[in-house]
Scaffold this motif. Sequence first.
Motif, PDB file in Angstrom:
ATOM      1  N   GLN A   4       0.823  -1.206   0.000  1.00  0.00           N
ATOM      2  CA  GLN A   4       0.000   0.000   0.000  1.00  0.00           C
ATOM      3  C   GLN A   4       0.863   1.265   0.000  1.00  0.00           C
ATOM      4  N   VAL A   5       1.898   1.278   0.812  1.00  0.00           N
ATOM      5  CA  VAL A   5       2.793   2.437   0.864  1.00  0.00           C
ATOM      6  C   VAL A   5       3.597   2.536  -0.429  1.00  0.00           C
ATOM      7  N   ALA A  28       2.613   1.633  -3.367  1.00  0.00           N
ATOM      8  CA  ALA A  28       1.682   2.175  -4.367  1.00  0.00           C
ATOM      9  C   ALA A  28       1.538   3.694  -4.200  1.00  0.00           C
ATOM     10  N   PHE A  29       1.548   4.164  -2.950  1.00  0.00           N
ATOM     11  CA  PHE A  29       1.510   5.611  -2.714  1.00  0.00           C
ATOM     12  C   PHE A  29       2.730   6.287  -3.337  1.00  0.00           C
ATOM     13  N   TRP A  30       3.933   5.721  -3.062  1.00  0.00           N
ATOM     14  CA  TRP A  30       5.151   6.313  -3.625  1.00  0.00           C
ATOM     15  C   TRP A  30       5.118   6.269  -5.152  1.00  0.00           C
ATOM     16  N   ASN A  31       4.588   5.198  -5.733  1.00  0.00           N
ATOM     17  CA  ASN A  31       4.468   5.139  -7.196  1.00  0.00           C
ATOM     18  C   ASN A  31       3.639   6.299  -7.710  1.00  0.00           C
ATOM     19  N   GLU A  32       2.501   6.509  -7.090  1.00  0.00           N
ATOM     20  CA  GLU A  32       1.611   7.598  -7.528  1.00  0.00           C
ATOM     21  C   GLU A  32       2.291   8.953  -7.357  1.00  0.00           C
ATOM     22  N   HIS A  33       2.970   9.133  -6.247  1.00  0.00           N
ATOM     23  CA  HIS A  33       3.692  10.394  -6.014  1.00  0.00           C
ATOM     24  C   HIS A  33       4.753  10.616  -7.090  1.00  0.00           C
ATOM     25  N   GLU A  34       5.558   9.596  -7.347  1.00  0.00           N
ATOM     26  CA  GLU A  34       6.666   9.735  -8.296  1.00  0.00           C
ATOM     27  C   GLU A  34       6.193   9.899  -9.730  1.00  0.00           C
ATOM     28  N   ARG A  35       4.991   9.449 -10.032  1.00  0.00           N
ATOM     29  CA  ARG A  35       4.440   9.620 -11.376  1.00  0.00           C
ATOM     30  C   ARG A  35       4.352  11.095 -11.766  1.00  0.00           C
ATOM     31  N   HIS A  84      -3.259  14.755   4.297  1.00  0.00           N
ATOM     32  CA  HIS A  84      -2.767  13.729   5.220  1.00  0.00           C
ATOM     33  C   HIS A  84      -3.546  12.441   4.990  1.00  0.00           C
ATOM     34  N   ARG A  85      -2.925  11.346   5.388  1.00  0.00           N
ATOM     35  CA  ARG A  85      -3.537  10.030   5.181  1.00  0.00           C
ATOM     36  C   ARG A  85      -2.874   9.038   6.125  1.00  0.00           C
ATOM     37  N   ARG A  86      -3.661   8.099   6.620  1.00  0.00           N
ATOM     38  CA  ARG A  86      -3.135   7.010   7.454  1.00  0.00           C
ATOM     39  C   ARG A  86      -3.226   5.718   6.674  1.00  0.00           C
ATOM     40  N   VAL A 129       1.744   3.787   9.080  1.00  0.00           N
ATOM     41  CA  VAL A 129       2.466   4.894   8.452  1.00  0.00           C
ATOM     42  C   VAL A 129       1.478   6.027   8.213  1.00  0.00           C
ATOM     43  N   VAL A 130       1.932   7.254   8.439  1.00  0.00           N
ATOM     44  CA  VAL A 130       1.100   8.435   8.225  1.00  0.00           C
ATOM     45  C   VAL A 130       1.769   9.334   7.193  1.00  0.00           C
ATOM     46  N   HIS A 131       1.018   9.686   6.170  1.00  0.00           N
ATOM     47  CA  HIS A 131       1.488  10.605   5.126  1.00  0.00           C
ATOM     48  C   HIS A 131       1.029  12.018   5.486  1.00  0.00           C
TER      49      HIS A 131
END
Length: 188
Positions: free
Chosen positions: A31-32, A34-41, A170-172, A177-179
């Motif tokens: 899950q985390v 996938a978050f980094w993938n979306e961010h880096e896109r 923000h997101r949990r 992990v908290v973004h």
Amino acid sequence: MGKLVYAANVSLDGYVEDEDGSFGWSEPDEQVHAFWNEHERGIGTSLYGRRMYEAMRVWEDDDWLADEPPVVREYAQIWRDADKVVYSTTLQDVSTARTRIERQLDPDAVRRLKEESGSDLSVGGATLGAEAFRHGLVDECVLLLHPVTVGGGKPALPRGVRLDLELLEHRRFASGVVHVRYGVRRAT
């Protein structure tokens, strides 16, 4: 015009590495990741210090990726598709595509990169990030706070620099992990 985003995995006590230089505690779950993938896109150019570049260049090699989950293989392609600038006085050449070396961070050159970019830029690595903060180049901070304290090491944010921040998002995650995403407020 692109924004310069400082992005990092951070222990709850504020470090990107422990005192031994380890950051294994921040290995992402699916899950985390996938978050980094979306961010880096959304990143067109990544700015790295030498040590961060040396850690990240593993994404150029396919040999180890064959048995990895799709989310990991996807990140490799996202990383390869971005331009990279490595700031180093000691690195003689680079081993990855779309990568160039600069000997020092030139604030005016980074401002021009931001002005000319149709996508955001990222600054990776706490040392180069601190320099970018000191020059007033960073527009946003994306931090993933991991539920661990490491007791010391390399600070995620620069010492001796005041930053006034505005919470933008923000997101949990299920892992705890908290973004947090903050905009850097500029003095007026």
